[in-house]
Motif scaffolding. Structure first.
Motif, short mmCIF file in Angstrom:
data_model
loop_
_atom_site.label_atom_id
_atom_site.label_comp_id
_atom_site.label_asym_id
_atom_site.label_seq_id
_atom_site.Cartn_x
_atom_site.Cartn_y
_atom_site.Cartn_z
N UNK A 342 0.83 -1.21 0.00
CA UNK A 342 0.00 0.00 0.00
C UNK A 342 0.86 1.26 0.00
N UNK A 343 2.16 1.09 -0.08
CA UNK A 343 3.06 2.24 -0.01
C UNK A 343 3.43 2.53 1.43
N UNK A 344 4.74 2.65 1.69
CA UNK A 344 5.17 2.90 3.06
C UNK A 344 4.88 4.34 3.46
N UNK A 345 4.28 4.48 4.62
CA UNK A 345 3.97 5.82 5.11
C UNK A 345 5.05 6.23 6.10
N UNK A 346 5.47 7.47 6.06
CA UNK A 346 6.36 7.92 7.14
C UNK A 346 5.60 7.91 8.45
N UNK A 347 6.30 7.68 9.57
CA UNK A 347 5.59 7.53 10.85
C UNK A 347 4.93 8.82 11.29
N UNK A 348 3.86 8.66 12.04
CA UNK A 348 3.19 9.80 12.66
C UNK A 348 3.84 10.03 14.03
N UNK A 349 5.12 10.37 13.99
CA UNK A 349 6.02 10.37 15.15
C UNK A 349 5.35 10.46 16.51
N UNK A 350 4.94 11.68 16.88
CA UNK A 350 4.47 11.88 18.25
C UNK A 350 3.05 11.39 18.44
N UNK A 351 2.36 11.11 17.33
CA UNK A 351 0.97 10.70 17.46
C UNK A 351 0.78 9.20 17.43
N UNK A 352 1.87 8.46 17.37
CA UNK A 352 1.77 7.02 17.21
C UNK A 352 2.27 6.33 18.48
N UNK A 353 1.52 5.35 18.95
CA UNK A 353 1.87 4.72 20.22
C UNK A 353 3.30 4.19 20.22
N UNK A 354 3.65 3.48 19.16
CA UNK A 354 4.97 2.85 19.13
C UNK A 354 6.08 3.85 18.80
N UNK A 355 5.77 4.87 17.99
CA UNK A 355 6.84 5.77 17.53
C UNK A 355 7.13 6.90 18.50
N UNK A 356 6.19 7.23 19.39
CA UNK A 356 6.38 8.41 20.24
C UNK A 356 7.64 8.31 21.09
N UNK A 357 7.85 7.11 21.67
CA UNK A 357 9.03 6.96 22.53
C UNK A 357 10.33 7.12 21.74
#
Lengths: 494, 281
Positions: A342-357
């Motif tokens: 589906x195409x890689x999306x860049x992370x939703x940094x601070x809004x994403x449970x796993x990416x925020x940390x």
């Protein structure tokens, strides 16, 4: 008698000069400390005990602490706090790397000519881009090129001081202002991180779609194999050290936990339940504690065979990033083709449970590389006797050997200091980042213990409960403080 | 690359040293890139601010005066300066007094008291935060600058730093002054304090910076917008007008750039201070 009187007068003079400090200490440290301790055993709640409504205050005994142990939020936040300390090995490696580069550049005089030539070339190239494209779109290249040329020339002229200045800036300015800045940098739609990442990820998804077999099976298998090999190697190494009498049981436990702890925290990051996080957290604390306890100094006379510090710490420090990488590959590999379809999306940094940390840790790393640790390493590097390197050169040591057998052990006391202080500060930290950037979210993934205390104490008003949490945190900090105080490092440990 | 054998012939392989310089230049630029983005974003228009291009079409210098119109930025900055300034003044003074007592006066039990006091540096500030807050409420110091300044006016770290510095001054100075009939206070004020200037300056920078950045305590203490310090004010700006990226970045630039200037001017003293401070182990 006369002597006594003189002593007493001396005491009075000495105390007189201390008076302002001691008075402030009593008023704002000692009294609050006692008060806080007392509060931890009460049911003090701002909604029920305030100026307008004064219900009788109850001694709650250990109720607050019992509630704490049963509070899943506490365990989650303890796990979060410990997870953030995983940034420490990265920060130490970054500071040391920067210090090594800076030391090397200051020792080597570079002839001015070539640098000026390169700088001129960069400027000319920038100007060419400017002429070809018009300022608005390519102007940033010109700007970057000019800055690079200026820094390069300044670096050569000042013998590297300018680099140190620039490395240190993020640390010096770190605060709410830079947090607000990074919040904008992390903006999922307009931030520079994602606008830069989007084309890269597009390219990557094209590659993944083109070669599904490798990504589906190859990467995870490779990562799994590497992780297994690392575990086996560590196991064998530990067994051998045990057999040779080089390591006691504490060292074996430590070695195992340095492998297990980060993995447990990784699972916590993935959101796999509180008990895993709790176990992993305990493992890391026990691992670090065990590591420090097995220092020869800890148990009286130094055992000649126990040459632990350098080996164990370097293993833990190198192991954490490696393990995280392998675990990432293992988990991400199989999922990648589906994502890429589906195409890689860049992370939703601070809004994403796993990416925020990781996002907060990356920002902290930016501020930590050129920090006081780098300055301490610079001082430490300049204090290593050159004879050691000369002797190693005579024996034909390679650069790696020189680092692991001279530089690293010589810097061990500094590393120890940085590591312990980092853990102490890390355990108490995270409030400002969380408050400014994420409000502790999403779903509590960036709530550290200090932010938890803030929400309990100042938002819900449970002052008694908040004090109890603060004292548990104090207990954790105290363990590390005492270790630092006791085994503090005035000479080389290894 | 082989590590630094202090090369005897610098011109032998200049290109290699240059590679190192190029690497360090690249890393330096990566460290500074967020600041570059910040300054450039502060010069954009609002629609441009959500544009991936780093450069604005035309620099909007008007964003800066606009910040003053939207929030009382100068007021925040002045609050921060006043608070940090008073804390610095008081803390340096009380620490110098205590350090003098711990390093130049002989009294029974001195060193034991010192190490006990030093040990209090271990106490996490967060434990004292809640009771201190209650104390401020009781004494009616909430939302006041006095309540902001007082708890930070005393420091075990400052005492430690200056004690280390004063221990390095030769003992003969005191004796000579005593011979000339100087009292303890005169020795402190006229001899030790002037000679400790580098140490005092270092502590002053540390304290000032620490308090300029400090957030938690002002955040819970200050209720009136006009009393906010800069960090609290920036957070307020972000929560009220966070969508106005260009103005926000102008405000952030105005609070960060002075720091950068201070640092560039004072870095030598700071670095020495860090090194003194870490010897304690």
């Amino acid at each position: 008698m006369n002597r006594r009187v003189r002593d007493f007068r001396r005491l009075l003079t000495g105390l007189a000069y201390l008076l302002p400090n001691i008075a402030g200490f009593c008023a704002f440290t000692l009294v609050p400390l006692a008060l806080s301790f007392a509060m931890a055993f009460t049911n003090w709640d701002i909604l029920r005990h305030n100026r307008f409504r004064q219900e009788p205050l109850h001694w709650a005994g250990l109720e607050n602490f019992a509630r704490l142990l049963a509070d899943p939020q506490f365990w989650r936040d303890l796990g979060n706090t410990l997870f953030f300390t995983l940034g420490l090995p990265f920060a130490i490696a970054g500071s040391l790397g920067a210090a090594l580069l800076l030391t090397r550049v200051s020792r080597r005089r570079t002839a001015l000519g070539p640098a000026l030539v390169v700088a001129t070339l960069v400027l000319v190239a920038s100007a060419a881009v400017l002429l070809a494209g018009g300022l608005a779109q390519r102007g940033v290249l010109v700007l970057g090129g000019t800055m690079a040329a200026a820094v390069l020339v300044a670096g050569v002229v000042t013998g590297g001081t300018i680099y140190r200045t620039l490395f240190y800036l993020p640390h010096f300015t770190a605060g709410v202002a830079t947090f607000v800045l990074w919040k904008k940098l992390y903006n999922p739609h307009t931030g520079p991180f994602n606008t830069a990442l989007a084309p890269v990820l597009d390219g990557l998804s094209a590659v993944v779609r083109g070669a599904p077999g490798f990504f589906t099976y190859g990467v995870p298998v490779l990562c799994g194999a590497a992780a297994l090999a690392a575990a086996l190697w560590q196991g064998r190494r530990l067994r051998r050290r045990w057999a040779d009498g080089e390591a006691g049981s504490a060292a074996i436990v430590t070695g195992t936990l340095t492998l297990g702890g980060p993995l447990g925290l990784f699972l916590h990051w993935q959101g796999q339940g509180g008990w895993v996080a709790g176990g992993a957290g305990a493992a890391v604390v026990a691992g670090l504690g065990g590591w420090i306890l097995r220092q020869p100094r800890c148990w009286g006379p130094r055992r000649a065979a126990d040459t632990g510090l350098g080996a164990e710490l370097s293993l833990a420090l190198a192991g954490v990033p490696l393990l995280l990488l392998l675990a990432g590959g293992l988990l991400l590999g199989p999922a990648l083709p589906a994502l890429a379809a589906t195409g890689l999306e860049p992370p939703n940094w601070l809004g994403d449970y796993a990416w925020a940390k990781p996002a907060l840790m990356l920002m902290a790393l930016w501020a930590a590389i050129g920090s006081n640790s780098m300055i301490l390493y610079l001082a430490g590097l300049s204090n290593i006797p050159p004879e050691l390197y000369e002797a190693a050169d005579m024996d034909g040591a390679s650069a790696m050997q020189r680092f692991w057998h001279i530089t690293w052990p010589q810097l061990a006391p500094i590393t120890f200091f940085i590591a312990v202080m980092g853990v102490i500060n890390g355990l108490q930290g995270g409030f400002e980042m969380a408050r400014t950037m994420t409000q502790g979210g999403p779903a509590g993934s960036t709530t550290t213990l200090s932010y938890f205390i803030f929400t309990q104490g100042f938002e819900t008003g449970r002052l008694g409960y908040a004090s109890a949490i603060a004292w548990v945190l104090f207990g954790l900090v105290l363990v590390f403080s005492l270790l630092n105080f006791r085994f503090g490092n005035r000479d080389v440990n290894d | 690359m082989k590590p630094s054998a202090p090369s005897s012939d610098p011109t032998a392989r200049p290109a290699r040293g240059l590679g190192l310089h190029a690497l360090l230049t690249g890393l330096s630029l990566a460290m500074v890139a967020p600041f570059a983005w910040m300054v450039l974003a502060s010069l954009k228009t609002l629609p441009e601010a959500s544009d991936p291009a780093w450069l604005p079409q035309a620099a909007q210098w008007g964003n800066y005066p606009e910040v003053f119109r939207v929030i009382p930025f100068l007021r925040f900055a002045a609050n921060s300066l006043v608070v940090a300034g008073w804390v610095t003044l008081l803390q340096v003074f009380t620490s110098a007094l205590a350090a003098f007592s711990f390093s130049r006066l002989d009294w029974p039990g001195r060193d034991r008291v010192f190490f006990l006091y030093l040990g209090t540096m271990m106490l996490p500030g967060i434990v004292m935060l809640i009771p201190n807050y209650e104390i401020m409420v009781r004494f009616g110091l909430m939302d006041s600058f006095l309540g902001l300044v007082l708890p930070s006016a005393f420091s075990a770290f400052g005492t430690f730093l200056l004690r280390q510095f004063m221990l390095g001054l030769p003992r003969a100075l005191d004796e000579a002054a005593e011979m000339d009939g100087a009292g303890k206070w005169q020795i402190f004020w006229d001899v030790i304090l002037p000679l400790s200037r580098p140490g005092l300056v270092t502590l002053a920078i540390f304290t000032f910076m620490g308090n300029y950045h400090s957030f938690f305590w002002p955040f819970v203490m200050m209720k009136t917008v006009d009393n906010y310090t800069l960090p609290v004010g920036l957070l307020f700006f972000d929560s009220e007008h966070g969508q106005a990226t260009h103005l926000l970045m102008a405000a952030v630039t105005m609070s960060v750039v002075p720091l950068i200037l201070i640092f560039v001017v004072l870095q030598r003293q700071l670095i020495r201070g860090i090194q003194i401070g870490a010897v304690k182990g």
